[in-house]
Scaffold this motif. Sequence first.
Motif, PDB file in Angstrom:
ATOM      1  N   ALA A   1     -38.046 -15.947  12.520  1.00 30.00           N
ATOM      2  CA  ALA A   1     -38.733 -15.663  13.778  1.00 30.00           C
ATOM      3  C   ALA A   1     -40.024 -16.466  13.892  1.00 30.00           C
TER       4      ALA A   1
ATOM      5  N   HIS B   1     -43.917 -22.621  20.842  1.00 26.22           N
ATOM      6  CA  HIS B   1     -45.329 -22.809  21.185  1.00 26.22           C
ATOM      7  C   HIS B   1     -45.931 -23.865  20.253  1.00 26.22           C
TER       8      HIS B   1
ATOM      9  N   PHE C   1     -47.620 -12.651  19.466  1.00 23.11           N
ATOM     10  CA  PHE C   1     -46.733 -12.883  18.328  1.00 23.11           C
ATOM     11  C   PHE C   1     -46.094 -11.577  17.845  1.00 23.11           C
TER      12      PHE C   1
ATOM     13  N   PHE D   1     -43.325 -10.666  20.062  1.00 23.77           N
ATOM     14  CA  PHE D   1     -42.186 -11.547  19.799  1.00 23.77           C
ATOM     15  C   PHE D   1     -41.384 -11.054  18.595  1.00 23.77           C
TER      16      PHE D   1
ATOM     17  N   TYR E   1     -37.629  -9.641  18.544  1.00 22.74           N
ATOM     18  CA  TYR E   1     -36.680 -10.460  17.775  1.00 22.74           C
ATOM     19  C   TYR E   1     -35.694  -9.594  16.996  1.00 22.74           C
TER      20      TYR E   1
ATOM     21  N   GLU F   1     -39.135 -19.951  14.910  1.00 20.28           N
ATOM     22  CA  GLU F   1     -38.746 -20.046  16.320  1.00 20.28           C
ATOM     23  C   GLU F   1     -39.969 -19.933  17.237  1.00 20.28           C
ATOM     24  N   PHE F   2     -40.905 -19.045  16.883  1.00 15.28           N
ATOM     25  CA  PHE F   2     -42.131 -18.914  17.684  1.00 15.28           C
ATOM     26  C   PHE F   2     -42.911 -20.220  17.667  1.00 15.28           C
TER      27      PHE F   2
END
Length: 295
Positions: free
Chosen positions: A111, A119, A285, A288, A292, A114-115
Amino acid sequence: MINHLRHMAVFARVVDEGSFRLAAKELGLAPSRVSQTVSDLERYLGVTLLHRSTRKLVLTSEGRRFYGHVVNAIRSAEAGLNELNAQSQAPVGELKISLPAFLASSTISTAISEFAQLHPKVSFSLNYTDQVMDILSEGLDLSIRVGWLEDSSLMARKLGESKRLLVASKRYVETKPLATHPLDLQDWDWVRFHMRPSTVEFTSSTSGETVTITESARIGVNSAEAMRHFSSQDMGLSILPEHLVQSRINSGEFVHVLPEWSLKSLGYYAVWPDKSRRENLTLMFVRFLADYGVS
């Protein structure tokens, strides 16, 4: 004072990193330039902020007081920047995060990747350790904690849960009589995790019966990876997160012992200061991670 705001930011980074060299690397400056900047600030203030030695830096009493004010100023400035960044949909900044070492290969690490890809102006400084780090003293923006949280003044959000499985190597299991009940494990060896109590509670998935036994450990460690290794070396039973052992169970190297009895799941939590330096970025975050579906 405006001329010394940069000096203050450099000083705070030196304290956060614990050395001029590491601070210089993070700031993209020469170590001598960073050292000179802090010296210039001390000369302007008329006090010594840091005791320097060849091995470490130590804040003076004046330095500790000043650092607190500097951090508050930086947090306020970054909060303003983050608020504008959030409005522009282009988050910017670095997140310093601690995570348990066994999450190095996990959905949480995936995760994070991917974040970061979503960004590109966000960077991460990740510390994978099985030792619980103090968020405030270590200057962390976020800590991922595993287990079940006690009361805390910190902000927290549950991210998910993960099963724990009782496992041992196939070779070790073959040396023992067939176990069908937790009490059958009384004379089995264990590889124990230091940071967890030595008592283990089992719940029957069929009858709901609850049984508590005490580990008899010849080896105690502070690392989940070490537990998995010693169990693979036929040293006894280990209780490990499912994602660390499922592939070895599938391959036949490990045996899931007492599969009809369950252990309490692990809770995964994000924990952060209530006055985060990067509040909007941190919260973005955390949301997210929660969406996730980590495990």
